[in-house]
Design a protein around this motif. Structure first.
Motif, PDB file in Angstrom:
ATOM      1  N   ASP A  24       0.801  -1.243   0.000  1.00 18.01           N
ATOM      2  CA  ASP A  24       0.000   0.000   0.000  1.00 18.01           C
ATOM      3  C   ASP A  24       0.825   1.280   0.000  1.00 18.01           C
ATOM      4  OD1 ASP A  24      -2.445  -1.416  -0.031  1.00 18.01           O
ATOM      5  OD2 ASP A  24      -2.333  -1.682   2.146  1.00 18.01           O
ATOM      6  N   ASN A  33       7.060  12.569  -3.031  1.00 18.50           N
ATOM      7  CA  ASN A  33       6.380  12.189  -1.801  1.00 18.50           C
ATOM      8  C   ASN A  33       6.172  10.691  -1.744  1.00 18.50           C
ATOM      9  OD1 ASN A  33       6.027  14.719  -0.617  1.00 18.50           O
ATOM     10  ND2 ASN A  33       4.144  15.099  -1.727  1.00 18.50           N
ATOM     11  N   LEU A  35       3.931   7.924   0.149  1.00 16.46           N
ATOM     12  CA  LEU A  35       2.674   7.878   0.887  1.00 16.46           C
ATOM     13  C   LEU A  35       2.290   6.441   1.208  1.00 16.46           C
ATOM     14  CD1 LEU A  35       1.854  10.024  -1.870  1.00 16.46           C
ATOM     15  CD2 LEU A  35       0.703  10.827   0.158  1.00 16.46           C
ATOM     16  N   LYS A  36       1.603   6.289   2.321  1.00  8.65           N
ATOM     17  CA  LYS A  36       0.973   5.025   2.659  1.00  8.65           C
ATOM     18  C   LYS A  36      -0.415   5.364   3.165  1.00  8.65           C
ATOM     19  CE  LYS A  36       1.176   0.644   4.938  1.00  8.65           C
ATOM     20  NZ  LYS A  36       2.002  -0.386   5.496  1.00  8.65           N
ATOM     21  N   ASN A  37      -1.418   4.766   2.541  1.00 12.03           N
ATOM     22  CA  ASN A  37      -2.819   5.060   2.878  1.00 12.03           C
ATOM     23  C   ASN A  37      -3.089   6.560   2.867  1.00 12.03           C
ATOM     24  OD1 ASN A  37      -3.294   2.274   3.264  1.00 12.03           O
ATOM     25  ND2 ASN A  37      -2.499   2.426   5.333  1.00 12.03           N
ATOM     26  N   ARG A  38      -2.551   7.229   1.843  1.00  6.51           N
ATOM     27  CA  ARG A  38      -2.715   8.671   1.616  1.00  6.51           C
ATOM     28  C   ARG A  38      -2.068   9.556   2.684  1.00  6.51           C
ATOM     29  NH1 ARG A  38      -8.618   9.381  -1.137  1.00  6.51           N
ATOM     30  NH2 ARG A  38      -8.344   7.715  -2.631  1.00  6.51           N
ATOM     31  N   GLN A  39      -1.242   8.963   3.520  1.00 11.44           N
ATOM     32  CA  GLN A  39      -0.501   9.725   4.522  1.00 11.44           C
ATOM     33  C   GLN A  39       0.955   9.845   4.074  1.00 11.44           C
ATOM     34  OE1 GLN A  39      -1.933  11.090   7.370  1.00 11.44           O
ATOM     35  NE2 GLN A  39      -3.816  10.404   6.387  1.00 11.44           N
ATOM     36  N   VAL A  40       1.507  11.044   4.133  1.00 13.62           N
ATOM     37  CA  VAL A  40       2.889  11.269   3.728  1.00 13.62           C
ATOM     38  C   VAL A  40       3.829  10.651   4.762  1.00 13.62           C
ATOM     39  CG1 VAL A  40       4.658  13.019   3.271  1.00 13.62           C
ATOM     40  CG2 VAL A  40       2.305  13.385   2.484  1.00 13.62           C
ATOM     41  N   ILE A  41       4.800   9.895   4.281  1.00 13.77           N
ATOM     42  CA  ILE A  41       5.832   9.301   5.129  1.00 13.77           C
ATOM     43  C   ILE A  41       7.015  10.260   5.138  1.00 13.77           C
ATOM     44  CG2 ILE A  41       7.352   7.319   5.484  1.00 13.77           C
ATOM     45  CD1 ILE A  41       4.313   6.661   5.645  1.00 13.77           C
ATOM     46  N   SER A  42       7.401  10.682   6.315  1.00 11.71           N
ATOM     47  CA  SER A  42       8.491  11.644   6.452  1.00 11.71           C
ATOM     48  C   SER A  42       9.844  10.975   6.200  1.00 11.71           C
ATOM     49  CB  SER A  42       8.462  12.239   7.864  1.00 11.71           C
ATOM     50  OG  SER A  42       9.514  13.141   8.027  1.00 11.71           O
ATOM     51  N   LYS A  91      11.220   2.565   7.050  1.00 11.03           N
ATOM     52  CA  LYS A  91      10.051   3.415   6.840  1.00 11.03           C
ATOM     53  C   LYS A  91       9.113   2.876   5.762  1.00 11.03           C
ATOM     54  CE  LYS A  91      12.328   7.570   8.495  1.00 11.03           C
ATOM     55  NZ  LYS A  91      12.808   8.914   8.187  1.00 11.03           N
TER      56      LYS A  91
END
Length: 109
Positions: A24, A33, A35-42, A91
């Motif tokens: 995912d 960017n 992303l995982k599940n529409r969240q940005v991974i820093s 990550k």
């Protein structure tokens, strides 16, 4: 001239900037960017540069020397590179970055 513009627009529209990864994860090449599940991974600056570089060169193994020259401007230590790879794997997922023994790294998409 107008016909050439139309051809360029068609080509651009057929090339997606979104790379679907496993588990995912998604990588947006234009915005750099992850992303995982529409969240940005820093990611740190070096992690981001490394991931972007290997994804944009996904069809080949990237040598240690090329990574040194391109991302570290000749000032890379093997420990620094290993640390970046370790953090990217932590990550994301372990199999995203493959070590090609004696050569360098390759992304597994």
């Amino acid at each position: 001239k107008e016909e050439l513009k139309e051809v360029i627009q068609t080509l651009d529209s057929n090339i997606s900037n979104i790379i679907e990864l496993k588990e995912d994860f998604v990588y947006d090449k234009y915005n750099n960017n992850l992303l995982k599940n529409r969240q940005v991974i820093s990611l740190s600056k070096k992690e981001d540069m490394f991931l972007d570089y290997i994804i944009n060169n996904q069809n080949r193994a990237i040598s240690y020397e090329e990574l040194n020259d391109t991302l570290w401007q000749g000032d890379m230590t093997h420990n620094a590179l290993r640390s970046v790879v370790k953090e990217v794997r932590k990550k994301t997922y372990k199999d995203l970055v493959k070590n090609i023994s004696g050569v360098g790294y390759r992304v597994d998409i």
